[in-house]
Design a protein around this motif. Structure first.
Motif, mmCIF file in Angstrom:
data_model
loop_
_atom_site.group_PDB
_atom_site.id
_atom_site.type_symbol
_atom_site.label_atom_id
_atom_site.label_comp_id
_atom_site.label_asym_id
_atom_site.label_seq_id
_atom_site.Cartn_x
_atom_site.Cartn_y
_atom_site.Cartn_z
ATOM 1 N N GLY A 1 1.150 -0.820 -0.437
ATOM 2 C CA GLY A 1 0.282 0.056 -0.305
ATOM 3 C C GLY A 1 0.776 1.185 0.009
ATOM 4 N N SER A 2 0.657 2.029 -0.486
ATOM 5 C CA SER A 2 1.174 3.604 -0.310
ATOM 6 C C SER A 2 0.706 3.855 1.190
ATOM 7 C CB SER A 2 0.241 4.769 -1.457
ATOM 8 O OG SER A 2 -1.121 4.307 -2.360
ATOM 9 N N HIS B 1 -1.061 0.715 4.061
ATOM 10 C CA HIS B 1 -2.417 1.524 3.547
ATOM 11 C C HIS B 1 -2.805 0.218 2.943
ATOM 12 C CE1 HIS B 1 -5.583 3.645 4.113
ATOM 13 N NE2 HIS B 1 -5.801 3.866 2.617
ATOM 14 N N GLY C 1 -1.929 2.416 -7.134
ATOM 15 C CA GLY C 1 -0.941 2.574 -6.229
ATOM 16 C C GLY C 1 -0.590 1.282 -4.560
ATOM 17 N N THR C 2 -1.301 -0.140 -5.357
ATOM 18 C CA THR C 2 -1.575 -0.788 -4.400
ATOM 19 C C THR C 2 -0.124 -1.242 -3.398
ATOM 20 O OG1 THR C 2 -1.589 -2.761 -6.171
ATOM 21 C CG2 THR C 2 -3.791 -1.979 -4.479
#
Lengths: 776, 389, 202, 261
Positions: D79-80, D84, D227-228
């Motif tokens: 995550g970013s 996250h 953006g994962t």
């Protein structure tokens, strides 16, 4: 005080509050939540000490490591089959069949746990004791022998390379029947081609050593040889930027993995090989030393040589016309093949696993010979013979006429399909009994319906098998066999392997139940039979059999521990031609002799046409050349399409059923929602046929029909229907039964005239619309 | 009524099957992880926003006129919230341990926020509902209870304030639920601090449609009973509030949609048309925003429309329709649009069991509302307005 | 009957309220464990204390870390047999039972495990013994010094051994009285051990 | 007291040019992780396959057609902005977390309440809900592994990067007083793959193969534009394959696009 409603209400409210203030409610809330975490119907696998053991999966040849857990109170069990990283060929990799072997082993629905005998009166199967079952079979066999009908007994096996198969041969020879057949395989065709042109057999392809590879119609990465070892080669190619070319009509997995896919017309792969050879010769890019030594390269006294044949009949233009491969594409591959220092041409079983055509294999071998590949790294290597001992003196096989009529064929090879056909026709005689050992021909075919008819015809059918498969369901007597995890047994070298490899498995856990190792079933039967048979199979048990067989492989305990023996080094630079001429032969002297004999026999009848050879071009008969497959010839108005199989490691491996997990990983393109078989048709062809995606259809051939739904696939060759294989079981219970349909049901077997081997890779079929379920 | 009980019976069978056999009784699947229940959940919670917002206007902003409709709003809110919680209880795979969401709460999850707020707010609603129940003529006779009711009335403002606070939050969090799904470009929105824009849009949309729904139900009840229950000026006021908020919503939602469509979506390599494929065409966007927001906003802001009983009802119905559509789109379309480029689009249609539960919740609402109307003094103006008759 | 004043009545009512409250509060406290827990007998008695005197390496003598990092747990009869011959070594009827019913046939002994954690728990002795240097008693209390096997009770609903929630119905206490997830977590937190889910769950 | 030794970021590099779609990884995973199997598994949108192997093709007409296979385990998205992870951040019951020590995204079915919000959050369809009770009682429960707890109906499960193997490796390392080596912790799928298409290891450890591989030019990740920040890398020399593993506007070039959703 009174106890009226108000008092009661106050008391009740107090009581409720009191109970509420006690831990009862929260504790119960917590406990029921915990209950949902420990539902009794969700298993708790028992834990314990872990142990590992090596073995081999005879169905895949993969060297495996089996993981077991020993629970203090519940005892030991298998929990996993993993790859054996020490195994030189499979190096830790596995196939789906290996990884899920335990599901086959443990599944209640798959396994046969006790001998079974079909009440002749009611036809209902009954569980019986071993004694009863064996006595019954032995009795029937003795009866036949007493009637002088011992030669009518048929025995069918799967893999001719195992110790069990040697026991089967000894059984049949000592009993006196010539009708022993194994599943036909490309190894047979390849050995013929190699012996005819080089005088050697046991020749493999040094895939990992090659730097440029052309595969002629063989599904390298779907069903070729030892699946894991082959894939290791792919991995090496990718790491070393080795290019490879796939020649076949369908955008298969192998074609997708290839750097170049030459889409050819079905059955014309051999012609492509000849086209490349022709280009090599034209450019002078061939092994001139070898050619100058070779028999039948240049024109000779007996007519034009192979060189002339190539330069005249297999020019790029002509080959393009035959195969549909554009000339420039062909030449590009030919150039690359010529240029690469280590270029290899590969042939093998076709997509449907059929044994291939002798002349095609000879063409590929010729191409390799022209490239100077024999005994060369990255070329064709002869394998060191396995250091195994025979299980006794060589026994004579009965000289009675064979049901498959093979003794009358040019190369006298057994042909299971022909055997069945003979049996069904009762020509030359009716089958007295059929004994099926460790295989399931009723499902795997070839041409399943034909096999079914044969079994229907036979008064006694005996199945020796670990599984309640289609064949066993139909058998009169079923003898329960053990799986490789719980029994002694072995496996031989896989097709195409450049080195010899031997695998051995042993009982790892003493599982409860009555099953016996397959070999032990044969030994037990032999013992009950007594006489010659008992003498021919004079071993206490399979362990003894293997000890005898492997006496020269070093310490037996260690061998069993290790699970394999593999030839240490490939034999590079060690190739000598052992033809009768002692030379490489582009025109096979062996074949010429055979033809001569046939000519003698035939007198002045034209026997060549029967071999598919234009009598005008008789000199072709001993040389590699393109011969149109019989199936193509049979395409007509009635059966305008060609059906071919789609192989996949996900559907089946050898004659084993798919495991539940393997079924689970089938994609929607193979088995669609609600268990419909999915077949591939080119959109253009479908349009001609008026078919759309997801339409339900029936595929009919002269021999039977299968139900499926349509998937439009651009990668399918026009005019064809491609059918996933290995589905459509009618046995094995809910995980496997009635899922899709069986390709073999629509197969029309033909015969490769020269080799005499059955062919089922292409069948002429027609397609009809039927009701189909929605496709998700 | 009988019809309602029929629906409830259907719901009971459905609930039994879903709880006993599991959610395989639905047509939800790993692609449509949420189905019609969640849509309805979100929709009724949005529609139930009338309770808190009317409460807020009545008690906190002292819109005295709204005293006349606040009871109905509270009851509708209670129905919506309790119905939603009941549905959620069936919707989750492990209802028996559903309380883990509270006990082992993950503070980063919007759903946690939703769970906490809606249960807490349901309690608030029950408290707000209590005085109405205690005003039942039979109950009023018990002196202790009468006093209790009176006290409750006096501190109702505190609960209204709490309710307002909680509701602003969870209405937002419901929107946040989708806006944070950055794995779902259709739903994902950037935002402010930890809240995606959908957080704010859902609040707005809920407080815009809540008063409409309350009023609409009242109007339907009027039609059903043939009595006037609330004076028209109150309804107009509700309409005006709805309209104003809806207008703000239209502007912001429009801005959000444009940004999302023309900046955010291309930024992740997706073409807008990808989101509107197969059965989910652009018509959805127009239905939701045009028919369900722009038109009712314009209507509600037009005094003439507000004056007309029929048009007001229509405008409010459209307003509610828009909110429901929005919840539908956010839930179903979000899940329907394949994110992996090589995946294909699949459709979802609820099973009869799913419809059964849905119908049951609606029937439950009808039953409760009828009963309260029958036994409790829901509408203070009722007597006055119907004196003529 | 006599008339009572309203006030008196009210008092009496409230007294009934109190009676109801305390009666059921008591019942709740007393009845909950009764409903929830059931006893299971151990196959025969066993004195850890007695065995501790005989063995050289304390607990380690019968419960050890295997080479692969796993823990041997309750020893099998084969382990017992390393000391016990065919004949009883002592006089106790317990040992008689053991020798005749189990040793003789090497039948596994169906011990009830007080500290059994549910299947979803991954507990590994290795890090606790080798890295954390915990004493056995930290979680197992005086079990290793016990003269006989305590009563074993299990929760009828959750099937857990009663030791997990702890014998206090309110779930009070901390290890060794209790072996709940909270206890694991508390000790981890205290010692700065990371507490990702998978550290203790499989 | 243990001081947590070493921080890892376990990840995979999958060579799509080596993968033959044989499914060994997928079934090896099943057998390793006690995945349930139903009599009818053709309803693919309810079928649990932690490591699903997708088949894609280039969509070109005969004879230009090509197929390729995409094995898709859980991507263990980091995550970013500070872990996250899409699915972790939405779970209301903390039934899934991002392990700082290994970078592995866990899933604890006994904690899961079955709300399926995570399923909605995961763009990879890596999460599976147990729609059915698995009928184990037919011999198939025999080979279940004690190292992974079988799941009950109504909960979500997914690939764990065979975390129990990490645990076992760690135990062994503790007993042997060493560190966990690259080969001590390998996932079942990695081991199984006959064509060696899957490489697994610690992306942060320069001695692990994945460290290099993940940084090569033709390594990329599935849907990375979202953006994962997944930890499963893919590599292929085939442009068409790469193009299908993320969303691109018509003009965009996969290797030119700036990543970061």
């Amino acid at each position: 005080m009174e106890w009226d409603r108000r008092t009661f209400v106050k008391f009740a409210v107090g009581a409720a509050l009191g109970l509420g203030a006690s831990p009862l409610a929260p504790k119960l809330t917590d406990d029921v939540a915990i209950w949902t975490q420990n539902w009794s119907w969700v298993p708790e696998p028992a834990d314990g000490e872990v142990a590992f053991a090596n073995s081999v999966n005879p169905a895949t040849g993969t060297g495996v490591k089996v993981r077991m857990v020993a629970n203090r109170t519940k005892g030991q069990r298998f929990i996993r089959v993993e790859g054996n990283p020490d195994h030189p060929l499979s190096r830790g990799g596995v196939t789906p069949a290996d990884a899920t072997a335990l599901q086959l082993h443990y599944s209640d629905a798959y396994r046969v746990r006790a001998p079974q005998w079909r009440e002749p009166a009611t036809g209902a199967p009954r569980r019986v004791s071993w004694d009863k079952a064996l006595n019954y079979v032995a009795g029937e066999l003795k009866k036949l022998k007493d009637q002088g009908k011992e030669h009518t007994v048929v025995m069918l096996g799967d893999d001719p390379k195992t110790a069990e198969s040697e026991l089967m041969m000894r059984f049949m020879a000592s009993y006196g029947s010539p009708n022993l057949a194994f599943t036909p395989s490309a190894a047979q065709t390849w050995d013929l081609a190699c012996v005819l042109m080089s005088g050697n057999y046991d020749i493999g392809f040094d895939l990992e050593g090659a730097e440029y590879v052309v595969s002629f119609g063989t599904p390298l990465f779907e069903g070729f040889g030892a699946p894991v070892a082959t894939r290791k080669a792919l991995s090496a190619w990718r790491d070393n930027d080795v290019k490879f070319v796939q020649v076949e009509p369908r955008a298969s997995v192998t074609a997708g993995r290839a750097n170049t896919w030459l889409a050819c017309k079905p059955g014309t792969e051999g012609a492509v090989a000849l086209g490349i050879a022709s280009a090599l010769v034209k450019e002078g890019a061939y092994d001139k030393d070898l050619a100058s030594q070779a028999l039948g390269f240049e024109d000779g006294g007996d007519g034009p040589g192979f060189k002339a044949l190539l330069l005249n009949d297999y020019t790029p233009e002509k080959v393009a016309a035959i195969t549909g491969v554009p000339k420039d594409k062909l030449l590009k591959v030919a150039k690359a093949f010529a240029k690469a220092p280590k270029a290899l041409a590969v042939c093998g079983p076709d997509n449907s696993g059929d044994p291939g055509r002798l002349y095609d294999f000879m063409a590929v071998l010729a191409l390799n010979m022209l490239k100077g590949n024999l005994g060369k790294e990255g070329g064709l290597l002869v394998r060191q013979p396995l250091p195994v001992n025979p299980l006794g003196e060589q026994l004579k096989v009965s000289a009675k006429p064979r049901l498959d009529g093979g003794h009358e064929k040019p190369l006298a090879v057994t042909n299971l399909a022909a055997l069945a056909e003979g049996a069904v026709k009762g020509d030359p005689y009716k089958p007295g009994a059929v004994i099926i050992v460790g295989s399931n021909p009723l499902f795997t075919g070839p041409q399943a319906n034909l096999i079914r008819e044969m079994l229907d015809k036979a008064p006694l059918v005996v199945a020796v098998t670990p599984f309640m498969d289609e064949t066993a369901q139909l058998a009169d007597v079923v003898l329960p066999a053990k799986t490789f995890l719980e029994s002694w047994g072995d496996s031989g070298t896989a097709y195409g392997s450049p080195v010899s490899a031997y695998g051995i498995h042993k009982p790892l856990i003493a599982e409860p139940g009555e099953a016996k190792a397959t070999g032990d079933c044969l030994l037990a039967l032999a013992k009950v039979m007594g006489g010659e048979v008992a003498k021919a199979l004079d071993f206490d048990n399979m362990e003894k059999v293997l000890k005898t067989k492997c006496a020269d492989m070093g310490d037996f305990r260690k061998l069993a521990e290790k699970g394999y023996w593999v030839q240490e080094k490939p034999l590079i630079g060690k190739f000598c031609f052992s033809t009768s001429s002692g030379r490489p032969e582009f025109k096979s002297s062996g074949l010429e002799i055979v033809l001569m004999r046939m000519a003698e026999k035939a007198g002045n009848k034209d026997f060549l046409a029967g071999l598919g050879i234009d009598p005008k071009k008789a000199d072709l008969a001993a040389m590699p050349h393109y011969q149109k497959p019989q199936a193509l010839a049979k395409v007509d108005k009635k059966y305008p399409l060609l059906m071919a199989g789609i192989p996949s490691l996900r559907t089946a491996q050898a004659s084993l059923p798919a495991s539940p997990y393997m079924m689970k990983v089938l994609s929607d393109e193979t088995l669609a929602y609600k268990n419909n078989l999915v077949v591939e048709i080119n959109p253009a062809t479908a349009a001609e046929l008026g078919l759309a995606e997801d339409d339900g259809i029936a595929i009919e051939s002269a021999s039977g029909e299968i139900k499926a739904i349509v998937h439009l696939f651009e990668g399918a060759a026009p005019g064809m229907v491609f059918v996933p294989m290995g589905l459509g079981h009618t046995a094995f219970g809910e995980y496997l039964k009635d899922k899709g349909d069986n390709f073999q049901k629509a197969v029309m077997v033909t015969t490769d005239a020269m080799s005499g081997l059955p062919q089922w890779g292409l069948s002429p079929v027609r397609v009809k619309k039927a009701k189909g379920a929605a496709h998700v | 009524m009988l019809f309602c009980f029929g629906l409830l019976a259907w719901a009971a069978v459905s609930a039994f099957l879903c709880l006993y056999k599991g959610l395989n009784q639905t047509n939800m699947n790993d692609y449509y992880a949420f189905g019609v229940w969640i849509v309805v959940d979100l929709a009724i919670i949005a529609l139930g926003a009338g309770a808190f917002f009317t409460g807020f206007l009545t008690y906190l902003l002292r819109k005295e006129e709204l005293k006349n409709i606040i009871n109905a709003a509270v009851i509708i809110g209670f129905i919506c919230y309790s119905g939603a919680i009941g549905m959620l209880g069936i919707d989750i795979g492990q209802p028996i341990r559903g309380w883990f969401g509270f006990w082992h709460a993950n503070v980063h999850s919007m759903l946690t926020e939703v769970m906490f707020c809606i249960t807490t707010y349901l309690i608030v609603l029950i408290i707000e509902f209590l005085p109405i129940i205690l005003e039942n003529r039979q109950i009023e006779k018990v002196p202790e209870l009468g006093g209790f009711a009176h006290h409750l009335h006096r501190i109702m403002i505190v609960f209204a304030a709490t309710g307002t606070f909680l509701s602003f939050f969870h209405q937002g969090s419901l929107g946040g639920m989708y806006g944070v799904l950055y794995g779902r470009p259709f739903a994902f929105r950037t935002g402010f601090a930890i809240w995606p824009w959908t957080f704010f849009l859902f609040i707005l949309s809920a407080i815009a449609c809540g008063p409409s729904f309350t009023t609409l139900i009242v109007m339907i009840t009027e039609k059903a009973t043939g009595k006037k229950l609330v004076s028209h000026d109150v309804k107009m006021l509700m309409g005006k509030i709805s309209g104003g908020l809806l207008a703000v919503y239209v502007v912001l939602k429009g801005a959000d949609t444009l940004y999302w469509a023309f900046v955010q979506t291309p930024g992740t390599g997706t073409q807008l048309s990808h989101f509107y494929q197969q059965s989910y065409g652009y018509w959805l966007l127009f239905a939701e925003l045009g028919l369900g927001a722009v038109i009712p906003a314009l209507m509600l802001l037009t005094p003439a429309v507000r004056k007309s009983y029929g048009l007001l009802a229509l405008a409010m119905a459209l307003n509610c329709f828009g909110a429901v559509m929005n919840r539908f789109v956010q839930t179903i379309q979000t899940l329907a649009i394949p994110v992996l480029p090589f995946e294909s689009f699949i459709t979802y249609m609820p099973t009869w069991q799913e419809w059964g539960i849905t119908a049951g919740v609606i029937a439950y609402g009808m039953v409760i509302f009828s009963l309260t109307y029958r036994y409790l003094p829901v509408f203070p103006q009722e007597r006055k307005l119907n004196q003529a008759q | 009957m006599q008339e009572k004043s309203k006030k008196e009545r009210s008092h009496a009512d409230w007294a009934m309220f109190a009676v109801g409250f305390f009666l059921f509060l008591g019942i709740g406290f007393w009845v909950t464990p009764k409903i929830l827990y059931a006893e299971k007998p151990q196959p025969f008695q066993f004195s850890h204390a007695l065995h501790m005197k005989q063995v050289a390496e304390g607990c380690n003598s019968c419960h050890w870390l295997r080479e692969d990092g796993s823990f041997s747990g309750i020893p099998g009869v084969d382990v017992c047999a390393e000391c016990h011959e065919g004949e009883p070594m002592g006089q106790t009827p317990e040992e008689k039972v053991f020798t005749t019913q189990y040793m003789a046939s090497f039948k596994p002994i169906p011990w009830q495990k007080y500290s059994k954690q549910p299947d979803c728990v991954f507990f590994s002795h290795a890090p606790h013994l080798k890295k954390g240097k915990l004493e056995c008693a930290k979680c197992h209390g005086a079990h290793g010094e016990s003269e006989e096997l305590r009563k074993y009770e299990y929760n009828r609903i959750s099937t857990y051994s009663r030791d997990i929630w702890g014998w206090s119905i309110l779930g009070l206490g901390s290890p060794p009285e209790r072996m709940k997830m909270d206890d694991c977590a508390a000790c981890h937190r205290e010692h700065g051990v990371r507490d990702a889910c998978f550290v203790c769950h499989k | 007291m243990s001081s947590s030794k070493g921080k890892h970021k376990y990840g995979m590099v999958i060579d799509l040019d080596k993968c033959t779609g044989c499914g060994a990884c997928s079934v090896a995973c099943m057998s390793e992780n006690n995945i349930g199997v139903l009599p009818d598994e053709t309803d693919k949108i309810r079928s649990i396959t932690w490591l699903r192997v997708y088949q894609i093709d280039n969509g070109k007409a005969y004879p230009e057609t090509e197929v390729a296979f995409i094995p898709r385990p859980c991507q263990h998205c980091e995550g970013s902005h500070g872990h996250h992870t899409p699915c972790v951040s939405v779970c209301p019951a903390t039934a899934t977390d991002y392990d700082e020590e290994t970078g592995i995204v866990s899933q604890v079915p006994t904690r899961c309440i079955g709300c399926r919000y995570c399923v909605a959050a995961c763009p990879y369809h890596a999460r599976y809900f147990n729609w059915y009770d698995v009928p184990w009682n037919n011999g198939l429960d025999k080979p279940l592994s004690p190292f992974v707890s079988p799941r009950m109906r109504g909960t979500v499960e997914k690939c764990t990067f065979c975390f129990h193997r990490y645990q076992q490796a760690k135990n062994k390392a503790i007993v042997e007083e060493t560190e966990i080596g690259e080969m001590d912790y390998q996932t079942a799928c990695t081991e199984a793959c006959p064509s060696g298409a899957i490489t697994f290891g610690d992306l942060l450890n320069p001695e692990h193969k994945v460290h290099e591989l993940a940084q090569e030019d033709n390594a990329f990740r599935l849907l990375e534009r979202l953006g994962t920040n997944p930890k499963v890398y893919y590599r292929t020399d085939r442009e068409w394959v790469r193009r299908q593993l993320d969303n691109y506007l018509p003009g965009e070039q996969p290797d030119r696009v700036k990543v970061g959703g």
